[in-house]
Scaffold this active site. Structure first.
Site, short mmCIF file in Angstrom:
data_model
loop_
_atom_site.label_atom_id
_atom_site.label_comp_id
_atom_site.label_asym_id
_atom_site.label_seq_id
_atom_site.Cartn_x
_atom_site.Cartn_y
_atom_site.Cartn_z
N ASN A 288 1.17 4.52 7.53
CA ASN A 288 1.31 3.27 6.71
C ASN A 288 2.07 2.41 7.33
O ASN A 288 1.82 0.99 7.14
CB ASN A 288 1.78 3.67 4.90
CG ASN A 288 1.68 2.35 4.28
OD1 ASN A 288 0.10 1.73 4.49
ND2 ASN A 288 2.59 1.75 4.27
N THR B 158 -1.66 -7.56 -0.68
CA THR B 158 -0.14 -6.62 -0.01
C THR B 158 0.85 -8.19 0.36
O THR B 158 0.19 -9.42 0.81
CB THR B 158 -0.51 -5.36 1.23
OG1 THR B 158 -0.90 -6.14 2.48
CG2 THR B 158 -1.26 -4.52 1.06
N ASP C 266 13.66 3.48 11.47
CA ASP C 266 12.70 2.79 11.22
C ASP C 266 11.45 3.77 12.70
O ASP C 266 12.01 4.62 13.84
CB ASP C 266 13.15 1.85 13.09
CG ASP C 266 12.28 1.28 14.26
OD1 ASP C 266 11.06 0.91 13.89
OD2 ASP C 266 12.59 0.57 14.46
N LYS D 84 -4.40 -1.57 15.64
CA LYS D 84 -5.37 -1.21 14.97
C LYS D 84 -6.22 -0.43 15.34
O LYS D 84 -6.64 1.04 14.83
CB LYS D 84 -5.08 -2.15 13.59
CG LYS D 84 -4.53 -2.62 12.89
CD LYS D 84 -3.51 -1.67 11.87
CE LYS D 84 -2.73 -1.77 10.68
NZ LYS D 84 -2.14 -0.74 10.26
N ASP E 239 11.23 3.27 4.21
CA ASP E 239 11.22 2.72 5.21
C ASP E 239 12.46 1.91 4.88
O ASP E 239 13.15 3.07 5.92
CB ASP E 239 10.86 1.27 3.81
CG ASP E 239 9.85 0.28 4.15
OD1 ASP E 239 10.11 -0.36 4.83
OD2 ASP E 239 8.62 0.19 2.98
N LEU F 6 1.06 -0.63 -0.41
CA LEU F 6 0.31 -0.11 0.01
C LEU F 6 0.75 1.47 0.18
O LEU F 6 0.69 2.59 -1.20
CB LEU F 6 -1.19 0.07 1.03
CG LEU F 6 -2.68 -0.66 0.75
CD1 LEU F 6 -2.67 -0.91 2.88
CD2 LEU F 6 -3.19 -0.29 0.12
N TYR G 166 -2.20 -7.25 16.30
CA TYR G 166 -2.64 -6.72 14.89
C TYR G 166 -4.15 -5.61 15.46
O TYR G 166 -4.06 -4.46 15.25
CB TYR G 166 -2.34 -7.20 13.90
CG TYR G 166 -2.81 -6.87 12.70
CD1 TYR G 166 -2.03 -5.91 12.14
CD2 TYR G 166 -4.11 -6.48 12.02
CE1 TYR G 166 -1.89 -5.37 10.89
CE2 TYR G 166 -4.50 -6.01 10.83
CZ TYR G 166 -2.82 -5.15 10.24
OH TYR G 166 -3.06 -4.30 9.08
#
Length: 293
Positions: free
Chosen positions: A90, A195, A63, A165, A38, A19, A161
């Site tokens: 992201n 992804t 990071d 989120k 990244d 993404l 996760y």
């Protein structure tokens, strides 16, 4: 012809693939100058691709869950391009496992990268915009966070996760309330796409859909137009919202809100609670099912 993000400076985290890569390319195609973040060389490849296509981009490897690095990322954008207009958070990882089998490291790394990796860049970007606002300089800043259906509704096997989120969704509405005075909007997306993180789930979805039109509903690039608009100056009247995006569909996620209530003018007796709670649940909408159930 200029794009809707012409000359806006945007940092995209986790932009080396998936993404994030699509967001960076789409932003550049609409005229943005992009800082591609990244951990690996993939960030350099994305920046080079943007430049080769006539756009403006630099790679910055680090990071984003590191507080000091997140500050330097904001500083790099300003040093290279003169300002910062938008931050697209992201970056993320997953370590899927049932809670009873999850290790401490599997819990910690997801919360660190996904949640702290949003909070750290957000904090330093807002500090930059607050200072500009205090100086009386115009600010039309945008933050786009990345939540997930796992955070909004829950997902079996993704307790770490989903918790991260869900935290991002809460962080979004809190930050929107705190930063509006500085000219900053904060929104989030809950995307569904193919992804590297979601290959197995997306492959199953591909099989189930079998689209007749040939439209690849799970392509990650389908999500990026919403991100581009949220990062643009045009979206200044929208903040504190979470949007779902999949294929050709955009929706608004409707989160926690006050529901039915039972009231006494005294302290409740324990024996009264059961009937009261069951009455409230009967009057409230049924919750959406957890993914995977």
């Amino acid at each position: 012809m200029t794009g809707i993000c012409q000359d806006r400076v945007v940092v995209v985290t986790g932009a080396g693939r998936g993404l994030g890569r699509e967001h960076a390319l789409a932003l550049a195609a609409e005229g943005a100058r992009v800082v591609v973040n990244d951990l690996g060389d993939a960030a350099r490849s994305v920046a080079e691709e943007i430049v080769a296509g006539g756009g403006a981009a630099v790679a910055d490897l680090g990071d984003v869950s590191d507080w000091a690095y997140a500050e330097s990322l904001v500083e790099r954008a300003v040093a290279v391009f003169g300002t910062l207009d938008a931050l697209v958070n992201n970056a993320g990882v997953n370590r899927d496992r049932m809670l009873v089998s999850m290790s401490e490291d599997e819990w910690d790394v997801v919360l660190k990268v996904d949640l702290k990796g949003h909070a750290a860049p957000l904090r330093h970007a807002v500090a930059y915009w607050r200072e500009r606002s205090k100086q009386g300089r115009p600010v039309a800043a945008r933050i786009v966070n990345t939540s997930s259906g796992a955070g909004l509704l829950g997902s079996v096997g993704q307790g770490n996760y989903g918790a991260a989120k869900a935290g991002i969704a809460a962080l979004t509405v809190i930050a929107a309330a705190e930063t509006a005075r500085y000219g900053v909007t904060v929104n989030a997306i809950a995307p569904s796409a193919r992804t590297p993180m979601t290959e197995a789930v997306a492959a199953f979805a591909d099989r189930m859909r079998a689209p007749e039109s040939g439209f690849d509903a799970m392509h990650p690039g389908n999500v990026s137009p919403l991100v581009v608009w949220l990062a643009s100056a045009d979206s200044g009247d929208v903040t504190g919202r979470v949007f779902e995006a999949e294929g050709g569909t955009i929706g608004v996620a409707d989160g926690w809100r006050y529901g039915p209530r039972a009231v006494r003018d005294r302290r409740w007796r324990p024996a009264e609670i059961g009937p009261a709670v069951r009455g409230l649940l009967a009057a409230a909408p049924a919750p959406a099912p957890v993914h995977g159930t």
